[in-house]
Design an enzyme around this catalytic site. Structure first.
Site, mmCIF file in Angstrom:
data_model
loop_
_atom_site.group_PDB
_atom_site.id
_atom_site.type_symbol
_atom_site.label_atom_id
_atom_site.label_comp_id
_atom_site.label_asym_id
_atom_site.label_seq_id
_atom_site.Cartn_x
_atom_site.Cartn_y
_atom_site.Cartn_z
ATOM 1 N N LYS A 137 -37.593 -9.042 -15.602
ATOM 2 C CA LYS A 137 -38.365 -9.572 -14.465
ATOM 3 C C LYS A 137 -37.666 -10.809 -13.895
ATOM 4 O O LYS A 137 -37.499 -10.941 -12.688
ATOM 5 C CB LYS A 137 -39.757 -9.958 -14.950
ATOM 6 C CG LYS A 137 -40.525 -10.903 -14.047
ATOM 7 C CD LYS A 137 -41.916 -11.199 -14.542
ATOM 8 C CE LYS A 137 -41.995 -12.356 -15.493
ATOM 9 N NZ LYS A 137 -41.961 -13.699 -14.906
ATOM 10 N N ASN A 138 -37.206 -11.679 -14.806
ATOM 11 C CA ASN A 138 -36.655 -12.966 -14.360
ATOM 12 C C ASN A 138 -35.231 -12.855 -13.851
ATOM 13 O O ASN A 138 -34.645 -13.840 -13.409
ATOM 14 C CB ASN A 138 -36.754 -13.998 -15.491
ATOM 15 C CG ASN A 138 -38.206 -14.362 -15.754
ATOM 16 O OD1 ASN A 138 -39.091 -13.989 -14.984
ATOM 17 N ND2 ASN A 138 -38.455 -15.054 -16.840
ATOM 18 N N CYS A 172 -48.978 -23.857 -12.243
ATOM 19 C CA CYS A 172 -49.665 -22.766 -12.940
ATOM 20 C C CYS A 172 -50.206 -23.380 -14.224
ATOM 21 O O CYS A 172 -50.072 -24.574 -14.462
ATOM 22 C CB CYS A 172 -48.700 -21.625 -13.221
ATOM 23 S SG CYS A 172 -47.445 -22.079 -14.380
ATOM 24 N N ARG A 226 -44.912 -27.525 -12.510
ATOM 25 C CA ARG A 226 -43.802 -26.733 -11.956
ATOM 26 C C ARG A 226 -43.240 -27.355 -10.656
ATOM 27 O O ARG A 226 -43.288 -26.759 -9.590
ATOM 28 C CB ARG A 226 -44.247 -25.290 -11.702
ATOM 29 C CG ARG A 226 -45.009 -24.630 -12.825
ATOM 30 C CD ARG A 226 -44.212 -24.386 -14.080
ATOM 31 N NE ARG A 226 -43.130 -23.442 -13.939
ATOM 32 C CZ ARG A 226 -43.262 -22.128 -14.092
ATOM 33 N NH1 ARG A 226 -44.433 -21.627 -14.329
ATOM 34 N NH2 ARG A 226 -42.216 -21.330 -13.963
ATOM 35 N N ASP A 242 -40.087 -19.116 -23.547
ATOM 36 C CA ASP A 242 -40.890 -17.914 -23.261
ATOM 37 C C ASP A 242 -41.213 -17.119 -24.516
ATOM 38 O O ASP A 242 -41.958 -16.145 -24.444
ATOM 39 C CB ASP A 242 -40.162 -17.011 -22.265
ATOM 40 C CG ASP A 242 -40.129 -17.631 -20.885
ATOM 41 O OD1 ASP A 242 -39.371 -17.148 -20.032
ATOM 42 O OD2 ASP A 242 -40.849 -18.625 -20.674
ATOM 43 N N ARG A 277 -48.198 -9.119 -15.643
ATOM 44 C CA ARG A 277 -47.168 -9.720 -14.776
ATOM 45 C C ARG A 277 -45.791 -9.565 -15.391
ATOM 46 O O ARG A 277 -44.786 -9.520 -14.697
ATOM 47 C CB ARG A 277 -47.455 -11.225 -14.589
ATOM 48 C CG ARG A 277 -48.612 -11.548 -13.686
ATOM 49 C CD ARG A 277 -48.647 -13.024 -13.405
ATOM 50 N NE ARG A 277 -47.324 -13.484 -12.993
ATOM 51 C CZ ARG A 277 -46.913 -14.731 -13.110
ATOM 52 N NH1 ARG A 277 -47.715 -15.645 -13.642
ATOM 53 N NH2 ARG A 277 -45.722 -15.097 -12.711
HETATM 54 C C1 EPZ Z 1 -37.927 -19.771 -15.175
HETATM 55 O O1 EPZ Z 1 -38.915 -20.582 -14.558
HETATM 56 C C2 EPZ Z 1 -38.669 -18.536 -15.676
HETATM 57 N N1 EPZ Z 1 -39.282 -17.841 -14.539
HETATM 58 C C3 EPZ Z 1 -39.747 -18.958 -16.680
HETATM 59 O O2 EPZ Z 1 -40.336 -17.774 -17.185
HETATM 60 C C4 EPZ Z 1 -39.073 -19.696 -17.846
HETATM 61 O O3 EPZ Z 1 -40.061 -20.148 -18.728
HETATM 62 C C5 EPZ Z 1 -38.282 -20.891 -17.288
HETATM 63 O O4 EPZ Z 1 -37.330 -20.431 -16.297
HETATM 64 C C6 EPZ Z 1 -37.528 -21.627 -18.382
HETATM 65 O O5 EPZ Z 1 -36.665 -20.758 -19.038
HETATM 66 C C7 EPZ Z 1 -38.505 -17.070 -13.747
HETATM 67 O O6 EPZ Z 1 -37.305 -16.944 -13.942
HETATM 68 C C8 EPZ Z 1 -39.211 -16.362 -12.618
HETATM 69 P P1 EPZ Z 1 -37.260 -24.221 -14.799
HETATM 70 P P2 EPZ Z 1 -38.457 -21.885 -13.693
HETATM 71 O O7 EPZ Z 1 -37.019 -24.571 -13.370
HETATM 72 O O8 EPZ Z 1 -37.200 -21.572 -12.972
HETATM 73 C C9 EPZ Z 1 -38.885 -28.628 -14.703
HETATM 74 C C10 EPZ Z 1 -42.057 -16.358 -17.850
HETATM 75 O O9 EPZ Z 1 -42.876 -16.465 -18.770
HETATM 76 N N2 EPZ Z 1 -38.433 -28.651 -13.305
HETATM 77 O O10 EPZ Z 1 -36.091 -24.009 -15.711
HETATM 78 O O11 EPZ Z 1 -39.612 -22.352 -12.916
HETATM 79 C C11 EPZ Z 1 -40.130 -27.765 -14.857
HETATM 80 O O12 EPZ Z 1 -41.290 -28.527 -14.575
HETATM 81 C C12 EPZ Z 1 -41.749 -17.558 -16.978
HETATM 82 O O13 EPZ Z 1 -41.416 -15.317 -17.574
HETATM 83 C C13 EPZ Z 1 -38.450 -29.845 -12.595
HETATM 84 O O14 EPZ Z 1 -38.846 -30.877 -13.113
HETATM 85 O O15 EPZ Z 1 -38.158 -22.904 -14.879
HETATM 86 C C14 EPZ Z 1 -40.086 -27.357 -16.305
HETATM 87 O O16 EPZ Z 1 -40.658 -28.385 -17.079
HETATM 88 C C15 EPZ Z 1 -42.618 -18.749 -17.326
HETATM 89 N N3 EPZ Z 1 -38.046 -29.852 -11.298
HETATM 90 C C16 EPZ Z 1 -38.583 -27.286 -16.607
HETATM 91 O O17 EPZ Z 1 -37.925 -27.974 -15.538
HETATM 92 C C17 EPZ Z 1 -37.601 -28.719 -10.662
HETATM 93 O O18 EPZ Z 1 -37.213 -28.790 -9.471
HETATM 94 C C18 EPZ Z 1 -38.048 -25.869 -16.663
HETATM 95 O O19 EPZ Z 1 -38.283 -25.297 -15.416
HETATM 96 C C19 EPZ Z 1 -37.594 -27.509 -11.394
HETATM 97 C C20 EPZ Z 1 -37.997 -27.487 -12.711
#
Ligand code: EPZ
Length: 416
Positions: free
Chosen positions: A22-23, A118, A123, A305, A397
């Site tokens: 999915k990701n 969420c 996020r 995850d 999802r």
């Molecule tokens: C991706 O989310 C995945 N989703 C998530 O999977 C996964 O948990 C996550 O990466 C971490 O591996 C998809 O790929 C669709 P991040 P993403 O940006 O890109 C902070 C699932 O269960 N952050 O790496 O949103 C954020 O708050 C889902 O399949 C900022 O501060 O994750 C978080 O604490 C859940 N500023 C951390 O980084 C930003 O601009 C990781 O977020 C962006 C992120």
């Protein structure tokens, strides 16, 4: 609202076919916006998030044709009417924000409703926006939307304060058609990033270093259509491996074991039997799980995850284990539900202390988010009696037909 009704304590034994990631599929679908030619994406999992992403593309009058039975979607963005959607759909999934980089790069403009938070965290998207600004975009936030404008993006040297997966993906897509070279440092190294860059290079992009923390993108004038098959879903695979460790013996088929090293290593440390054979991994319950500590980290560290699922497994292990969740600020929502089933878990800030108990018992529980829902399925399979899991739309999802796949190897899961 649909719910699962799970009869616990049946021993599971069999093989499960793993779906596409999915990701990986979501950013690859967004990358198809970078060309007016048709793109064909294979091994796309027929999940709710994918359908919503398709709807979002359709609101931009992008032509799509998804056949769920053979998991192929074709996308043709040759006459995008408006490069902003009305927000009704984007609020539904955060991944919709991944269209920002492509739209900005190709049209010099994008207006997307601010993705909501969420249950697992606020996020934020500040790292995405800082990257776009470094490439020369004008960023404004008003009335719940982000507006991005740029004559033509110019390549830049960008350092990510945190190796955010989404920010890495969005900036790569924005840099793909920018003028000149971009170097992205402290980039995320998740396998889904390498998969996205593989697709972009097939489209004619010039990207190197994907999978490392430094990615170089030489901006192209235009990109052409391409055909790509997304990688297997390492988190779906990890979830079924955990189920094998908890309830019997499960073999996952069509996986890339190199994407699952932290999960394999932790399962062995906890005392499960794990065997890797080519693109299959078999995991067996040995009757004695010995609890250990877990710290979630960006890839190649232990994946956040998989944290709720391991928590479930450890509720019935011997001894005490401590989980430190360093990625999301609120990813222990499964704790309350697991404790209602008889688990003994205490949380203190970003840590959860799990003391193994002898038995879990079935009751009515609620899925609060995708992976917490998966954790509840694992515990329901191990619990005495019947467990009703509500709000299973969260689970659907990220998992295709998880009840059918589990019933095919001996589980008793009904859907009401
Ligand atoms: C991706 O989310 C995945 N989703 C998530 O999977 C996964 O948990 C996550 O990466 C971490 O591996 C998809 O790929 C669709 P991040 P993403 O940006 O890109 C902070 C699932 O269960 N952050 O790496 O949103 C954020 O708050 C889902 O399949 C900022 O501060 O994750 C978080 O604490 C859940 N500023 C951390 O980084 C930003 O601009 C990781 O977020 C962006 C992120």
């Amino acid at each position: 609202m649909e719910k699962f009704v799970v009869e616990g304590q049946y021993s599971l034994n069999g093989t499960v076919e793993i779906s596409g990631s999915k990701n990986s599929a979501l950013p690859v679908m967004a990358a198809a916006l970078l060309t007016e030619e048709e793109c064909k994406i294979k091994n796309v999992p027929p999940l709710r998030d994918i359908i919503i992403m398709e709807d979002i593309l359709n609101t931009l009058s992008v032509k799509t044709d998804f056949s769920p039975k053979n998991n192929v979607i074709s996308i043709k963005a040759d006459n995008i009417s408006s490069v902003s959607d009305d927000g009704s759909l984007t609020g539904k999934i955060r991944a919709s924000f991944l269209t920002a980089g492509s739209l900005l790069s190709r049209f010099g403009y994008a207006k997307i409703s601010l993705p909501g938070g969420c249950s697992i965290g606020t996020r934020p998207i500040d790292l995405h926006l800082k990257g776009f600004a470094k490439l020369g975009a004008e960023v404004s936030k008003e009335f719940g939307s982000i507006e991005l404008k740029a004559e033509r993006l110019k390549g830049a040297d960008i350092y990510l304060d945190f190796p955010s997966v989404g920010a890495t993906e969005n900036i790569i897509m924005a840099a793909a058609l920018a003028e000149g070279a971009t170097t992205l440092s402290n980039a995320a190294m998740e396998p889904e990033i390498a998969d996205l860059c593989c697709f972009l290079n097939k489209m004619g992009a010039e990207i190197s270093g994907a999978g490392t923390d430094t990615i170089k993108i030489n901006g192209a004038k235009t990109l052409h259509g391409a055909c790509h098959s997304v990688i297997p879903d390492r988190i779906e695979a990890g979830t079924f491996m955990l189920i094998g460790a908890a309830c019997g013996a499960v073999t996952v088929k069509n996986v890339y074991p190199e994407h699952l090293l932290p999960v394999v290593s932790k399962l062995k440390e906890l005392g499960a039997e794990v065997e890797i054979q080519g693109e299959n991994i078999s995991v067996k319950n040995t009757g004695k799980i010995k609890n250990a500590d877990i710290k979630t980290l960006p890839y190649p560290g232990f994946p956040t995850d998989m944290q709720p699922q391991f928590m479930s497994l450890m509720t019935l292990g011997s001894g005490t284990g401590v989980i430190n969740e360093t990625i999301f600020e609120n990813r222990f929502l499964q704790v309350g539900e697991l404790n209602r089933m008889g688990a003994d878990i205490k949380t203190e800030g970003s840590s959860a202390i799990i003391r193994g108990v002898d038995r879990l018992t079935g009751t009515r529980v609620k899925a609060t988010d995708l992976r917490a829902g998966a954790a509840l399925i694992i515990s329901a399979l191990c619990a005495e009696g019947t467990t009703e899991i509500e709000d299973i739309y969260h689970i659907e999802r990220g998992y295709c037909n998880i009840d059918k796949k589990l019933n095919s190897i001996g589980a008793r899961i009904g859907r009401l």
